[in-house]
Design a protein around this motif. Structure first.
Motif, PDB file in Angstrom:
ATOM      1  N   GLU A 260      44.314  51.660  97.551  1.00  0.00           N
ATOM      2  CA  GLU A 260      44.185  51.363  96.125  1.00  0.00           C
ATOM      3  C   GLU A 260      43.511  50.012  95.883  1.00  0.00           C
ATOM      4  OE1 GLU A 260      46.969  52.373  97.583  1.00  0.00           O
ATOM      5  OE2 GLU A 260      46.914  54.463  96.852  1.00  0.00           O
ATOM      6  N   ASP A 261      43.441  49.152  96.906  1.00  0.00           N
ATOM      7  CA  ASP A 261      42.830  47.835  96.744  1.00  0.00           C
ATOM      8  C   ASP A 261      41.301  47.889  96.728  1.00  0.00           C
ATOM      9  OD1 ASP A 261      45.259  46.563  96.597  1.00  0.00           O
ATOM     10  OD2 ASP A 261      45.369  46.143  98.750  1.00  0.00           O
ATOM     11  N   CYS A 262      40.737  49.020  97.091  1.00  0.00           N
ATOM     12  CA  CYS A 262      39.274  49.120  97.195  1.00  0.00           C
ATOM     13  C   CYS A 262      38.744  50.089  96.136  1.00  0.00           C
ATOM     14  CB  CYS A 262      38.864  49.599  98.592  1.00  0.00           C
ATOM     15  SG  CYS A 262      37.074  49.719  98.824  1.00  0.00           S
ATOM     16  N   TRP A 263      37.834  49.604  95.289  1.00  0.00           N
ATOM     17  CA  TRP A 263      37.262  50.440  94.241  1.00  0.00           C
ATOM     18  C   TRP A 263      36.450  51.594  94.826  1.00  0.00           C
ATOM     19  CZ3 TRP A 263      38.196  50.778  89.190  1.00  0.00           C
ATOM     20  CH2 TRP A 263      38.888  49.725  88.572  1.00  0.00           C
ATOM     21  N   ALA A 264      35.802  51.364  95.965  1.00  0.00           N
ATOM     22  CA  ALA A 264      34.997  52.427  96.574  1.00  0.00           C
ATOM     23  C   ALA A 264      35.876  53.597  96.990  1.00  0.00           C
ATOM     24  CB  ALA A 264      34.226  51.880  97.770  1.00  0.00           C
ATOM     25  N   LEU A 265      37.067  53.312  97.559  1.00  0.00           N
ATOM     26  CA  LEU A 265      37.976  54.375  97.971  1.00  0.00           C
ATOM     27  C   LEU A 265      38.611  55.049  96.757  1.00  0.00           C
ATOM     28  CD1 LEU A 265      39.730  52.666 101.033  1.00  0.00           C
ATOM     29  CD2 LEU A 265      37.918  54.384 101.053  1.00  0.00           C
ATOM     30  N   ARG A 266      38.873  54.268  95.727  1.00  0.00           N
ATOM     31  CA  ARG A 266      39.479  54.842  94.531  1.00  0.00           C
ATOM     32  C   ARG A 266      38.499  55.748  93.781  1.00  0.00           C
ATOM     33  NH1 ARG A 266      41.992  49.547  91.728  1.00  0.00           N
ATOM     34  NH2 ARG A 266      42.256  50.999  89.972  1.00  0.00           N
ATOM     35  N   ARG A 267      37.224  55.347  93.737  1.00  0.00           N
ATOM     36  CA  ARG A 267      36.229  56.106  92.987  1.00  0.00           C
ATOM     37  C   ARG A 267      35.513  57.159  93.842  1.00  0.00           C
ATOM     38  NH1 ARG A 267      32.199  51.881  90.877  1.00  0.00           N
ATOM     39  NH2 ARG A 267      31.505  53.551  89.485  1.00  0.00           N
ATOM     40  N   GLY A 268      35.559  56.971  95.169  1.00  0.00           N
ATOM     41  CA  GLY A 268      34.859  57.895  96.047  1.00  0.00           C
ATOM     42  C   GLY A 268      33.360  57.737  96.006  1.00  0.00           C
ATOM     43  N   ARG A 269      32.887  56.515  95.705  1.00  0.00           N
ATOM     44  CA  ARG A 269      31.443  56.265  95.632  1.00  0.00           C
ATOM     45  C   ARG A 269      31.172  54.809  95.989  1.00  0.00           C
ATOM     46  NH1 ARG A 269      29.931  56.614  89.302  1.00  0.00           N
ATOM     47  NH2 ARG A 269      27.988  55.737  90.132  1.00  0.00           N
ATOM     48  N   VAL A 270      29.891  54.499  96.228  1.00  0.00           N
ATOM     49  CA  VAL A 270      29.492  53.139  96.601  1.00  0.00           C
ATOM     50  C   VAL A 270      29.844  52.181  95.474  1.00  0.00           C
ATOM     51  CG1 VAL A 270      27.560  51.645  97.193  1.00  0.00           C
ATOM     52  CG2 VAL A 270      27.643  53.981  98.085  1.00  0.00           C
ATOM     53  N   HIS A 271      30.453  51.055  95.844  1.00  0.00           N
ATOM     54  CA  HIS A 271      30.833  50.051  94.849  1.00  0.00           C
ATOM     55  C   HIS A 271      30.170  48.726  95.216  1.00  0.00           C
ATOM     56  CE1 HIS A 271      33.204  48.209  91.706  1.00  0.00           C
ATOM     57  NE2 HIS A 271      33.615  47.265  92.558  1.00  0.00           N
ATOM     58  N   VAL A 272      29.295  48.246  94.329  1.00  0.00           N
ATOM     59  CA  VAL A 272      28.547  47.011  94.563  1.00  0.00           C
ATOM     60  C   VAL A 272      29.157  45.899  93.731  1.00  0.00           C
ATOM     61  CG1 VAL A 272      26.300  45.887  94.389  1.00  0.00           C
ATOM     62  CG2 VAL A 272      26.443  48.284  95.091  1.00  0.00           C
ATOM     63  N   MET A 273      29.377  44.764  94.351  1.00  0.00           N
ATOM     64  CA  MET A 273      29.901  43.587  93.660  1.00  0.00           C
ATOM     65  C   MET A 273      28.927  42.435  93.824  1.00  0.00           C
ATOM     66  SD  MET A 273      33.814  43.860  95.042  1.00  0.00           S
ATOM     67  CE  MET A 273      33.259  44.550  96.609  1.00  0.00           C
ATOM     68  N   GLY A 274      28.904  41.564  92.830  1.00  0.00           N
ATOM     69  CA  GLY A 274      28.080  40.366  92.943  1.00  0.00           C
ATOM     70  C   GLY A 274      26.700  40.508  92.351  1.00  0.00           C
ATOM     71  N   ASP A 275      26.251  41.741  92.006  1.00  0.00           N
ATOM     72  CA  ASP A 275      24.915  41.889  91.436  1.00  0.00           C
ATOM     73  C   ASP A 275      24.936  41.702  89.920  1.00  0.00           C
ATOM     74  OD1 ASP A 275      26.358  44.193  90.989  1.00  0.00           O
ATOM     75  OD2 ASP A 275      24.569  45.458  90.909  1.00  0.00           O
ATOM     76  N   ASN A 276      26.101  41.860  89.297  1.00  0.00           N
ATOM     77  CA  ASN A 276      26.219  41.565  87.861  1.00  0.00           C
ATOM     78  C   ASN A 276      27.688  41.325  87.546  1.00  0.00           C
ATOM     79  OD1 ASN A 276      27.498  44.186  87.061  1.00  0.00           O
ATOM     80  ND2 ASN A 276      25.547  44.990  87.814  1.00  0.00           N
ATOM     81  N   SER A 277      27.926  40.811  86.365  1.00  0.00           N
ATOM     82  CA  SER A 277      29.277  40.386  86.011  1.00  0.00           C
ATOM     83  C   SER A 277      30.193  41.536  85.631  1.00  0.00           C
ATOM     84  CB  SER A 277      29.205  39.386  84.848  1.00  0.00           C
ATOM     85  OG  SER A 277      28.576  39.988  83.730  1.00  0.00           O
ATOM     86  N   THR A 278      29.655  42.748  85.455  1.00  0.00           N
ATOM     87  CA  THR A 278      30.474  43.873  85.016  1.00  0.00           C
ATOM     88  C   THR A 278      31.166  44.589  86.163  1.00  0.00           C
ATOM     89  OG1 THR A 278      28.594  45.398  85.129  1.00  0.00           O
ATOM     90  CG2 THR A 278      28.936  44.217  83.056  1.00  0.00           C
ATOM     91  N   SER A 279      30.781  44.330  87.402  1.00  0.00           N
ATOM     92  CA  SER A 279      31.384  45.021  88.541  1.00  0.00           C
ATOM     93  C   SER A 279      32.745  44.405  88.849  1.00  0.00           C
ATOM     94  CB  SER A 279      30.480  44.921  89.772  1.00  0.00           C
ATOM     95  OG  SER A 279      29.249  45.541  89.528  1.00  0.00           O
ATOM     96  N   PRO A 280      33.825  45.189  88.822  1.00  0.00           N
ATOM     97  CA  PRO A 280      35.143  44.625  89.143  1.00  0.00           C
ATOM     98  C   PRO A 280      35.250  44.263  90.621  1.00  0.00           C
ATOM     99  CG  PRO A 280      35.278  47.003  88.871  1.00  0.00           C
ATOM    100  CD  PRO A 280      33.898  46.617  88.477  1.00  0.00           C
ATOM    101  N   ARG A 281      35.999  43.234  90.889  1.00  0.00           N
ATOM    102  CA  ARG A 281      36.186  42.775  92.263  1.00  0.00           C
ATOM    103  C   ARG A 281      37.291  43.582  92.931  1.00  0.00           C
ATOM    104  NH1 ARG A 281      39.549  38.887  94.760  1.00  0.00           N
ATOM    105  NH2 ARG A 281      40.478  38.407  92.745  1.00  0.00           N
ATOM    106  N   CYS A 282      37.036  44.021  94.158  1.00  0.00           N
ATOM    107  CA  CYS A 282      38.061  44.729  94.917  1.00  0.00           C
ATOM    108  C   CYS A 282      39.206  43.769  95.234  1.00  0.00           C
ATOM    109  CB  CYS A 282      37.479  45.291  96.212  1.00  0.00           C
ATOM    110  SG  CYS A 282      36.353  46.694  95.976  1.00  0.00           S
TER     111      CYS A 282
END
Length: 520
Positions: A260-282
């Protein structure tokens, strides 16, 4: 009288001679003057012809000519010059050249240019100049000083419009740069394809997941130099994600976290952080995201096996990747391809391990079966012989096991055997091997254990087994005891068959001696 006549005649002759001489001089002078006049006419004609040729050359020359005086005023120019800068001839003659033609590129350097020309230096310049209508053109300028009697009286400038040529050069450079980038991109993709192919071959050759973890870390360091990352795998209970391989020096993710701590595992898709301010941090990130970070779920055969985590310190939030590396989209694409390969490989290894365990393990106790005992014993004996080290074997049997079966039934017997299997697994060391030999008999291989050391461990096993609490339908099965036969290499033989026979005979003697004991 005659004498007087003679005197008059002589004077007349002299006068006639003088007059004749004077006439000759006049005639000769006329002839000389006429010849000089004709020569001058021819010279003037030649000069006029050459001047006409020169004027025609200047007037019809495709390049622009301009003559400046010492004050940098236009004294003479040709139509090409007028047309080049879109002036009328009347506007140009006598006007300062600096007032006619403007350019920010030569602002402040006209004095230096004039001084260099005055000193006799021939200049070749390329400048961007502004025409009368405000448009700018690229002009190649050749300038040389004009000298009369050794004194500089002005400057001759020859100008040529090279705008099209320069534009073509720029386009050629752009084309060359694009070709170089395309070649670099092709080489990079070829390198990636080779690495991916090698990764696939190596993963197919792996016998264990640990081998695959080590290979993935090394390949990732080659494909993503200077970056940090981790290969994280979900455990068998599916409640914990553990980093089984890490690389780089600036990794900021936890080594263990929940799915549950990882957005990629929760969503089942690639999760990119740091490229914009809207991406939640794992939540498994130890601090705020200060670099380009991506989590890629690893899914194979419909099951999520883990996550591939990458951090790129060279890219700050909101920035694009530098020209030295691949674009971020390609960066993620490559990492995603690797994640797919790795996830499929891990799934195959798990399946292979499950099938292998089914073939070498006893399904009731979870211990290795007798088939695997034969191979393992031969391997350990070769190793002991090569290293000149001892090896001991314990053969044990549950005392009065048939009575338990007769009293409580086969289900209770199976529960007892299962508890004994768990007990032996907790008892043995990492290098030890425990097997179900058949029925209620078990064998333990103790590599590099001397006969005396093995006896002490066997006696402790007998003592600890008595304290084992086994429940069956609310009833405690007991008392529980085991008998152990002990044999060692090379004391009791050099082959597996001989050592097992010696251990079996020792077990028989332990039974005959009253059970619940160790016999060598």
């Amino acid at each position: 009288m005659s004498t007087h006549f003679e005197q008059m005649t002589s004077a007349g002759i002299v006068l006639l001679l003088a007059m004749a001489a004077f006439l000759v001089v006049i005639i000769l002078s006329y002839l000389f003057i006429r010849r000089d006049f004709r020569q001058r006419e021819r010279t003037e004609a030649d000069l006029a012809e050459k001047t006409a040729y020169l004027n025609a050359l200047i007037e019809n020359a495709p390049m622009a000519f301009v003559v400046l005086d010492s004050e940098r005023r236009v004294r003479l120019c040709n139509p090409a010059f007028v047309n080049l800068f879109q002036f009328h001839a009347a506007e140009v003659t006598g006007a300062p050249i600096d007032a006619l033609i403007k350019s920010s590129e030569i602002a402040g350097e006209t004095d230096d240019i004039s001084e260099r020309i005055t000193s006799g230096e021939t200049l070749q310049l390329i400048r961007r100049l502004r025409r009368k209508d405000g448009t700018e053109i690229d002009v190649e300028i050749h300038a040389v000083s004009l000298r009369i009697a050794g004194k500089v009286v002005g400057t001759l400038g020859i100008c040529q419009d090279i705008t099209e040529r320069k534009r073509n050069q720029v386009e050629l450079l752009d084309t060359n740069e694009r070709l170089a980038l395309l070649l670099s991109e092709t080489e990079r993709r070829a390198h990636e394809a080779a690495q991916l192919s090698e990764l696939g071959e190596l993963l197919l050759s792996c016998q264990t997941a640990e081998e695959a973890y080590d290979i993935v870390a090394k390949v990732m360091m080659r494909l993503f130099p200077g970056q940090s990352g981790a290969l994280c795998v979900i455990n068998s209970s599916r409640n914990l994600v553990e980093a089984v391989a890490v690389w780089g020096s600036t990794l900021t993710t936890d080594r263990a976290f929940t799915p549950e701590d990882c957005w990629a595992l929760r969503r089942g898709r690639v999760h990119v952080m740091g490229d914009n301010s809207t991406s939640p941090r794992c939540a498994h990130m130890q601090s705020a995201v200060s670099s380009f970070t991506v989590c890629i779920p690893m899914v194979a055969q419909g099951e999520t096996v883990g996550v591939l985590h990458l951090e790129d310190e060279s890219v700050l939030p909101g920035q694009e990747r530098s020209a030295k590396g691949p674009p971020l989209a390609d960066h993620v694409r490559l990492a995603t391809t690797i994640a797919e390969q790795v996830s499929l490989s891990l799934a195959n290894l798990r399946l292979r391990e499950a099938l292998r365990n089914q073939s070498i393990r006893d399904p009731l106790t979870g211990l290795f079966n007798r088939r695997f005992l034969d191979d393992s014993l031969q391997r350990e004996l070769r190793r002991a012989s090569r290293k000149n080290r001892p090896l001991s074997i314990l053969m044990l049997d549950i005392d009065h096991f048939k009575r338990f079966n007769d009293t409580f039934g086969h289900e209770a017997g199976d529960i007892l055997l299962r508890h004994l299997g768990s007990f032996l697994q907790s008892y043995i060391r990492a290098d030890d091997l425990a097997f179900r030999y058949g029925g209620e008999e078990f064998v333990i291989i103790l590599p590099e254990a001397s006969l005396d050391s093995a006896r002490q461990r066997a006696e402790q096993l007998v003592k600890d087994f008595k304290r084992l609490d086994v429940q069956y339908r609310g009833t405690t099965l007991g008392p529980l005891t085991v008998s152990v036969g002990l044999a060692a290499f090379p004391d009791h033989g050099t082959t597996g068959e001989n050592i097992l026979r010696a251990a079996d005979q020792a077990l028989y003697r332990a039974k005959e001696a009253g059970r619940d004991r160790v016999v060598i």
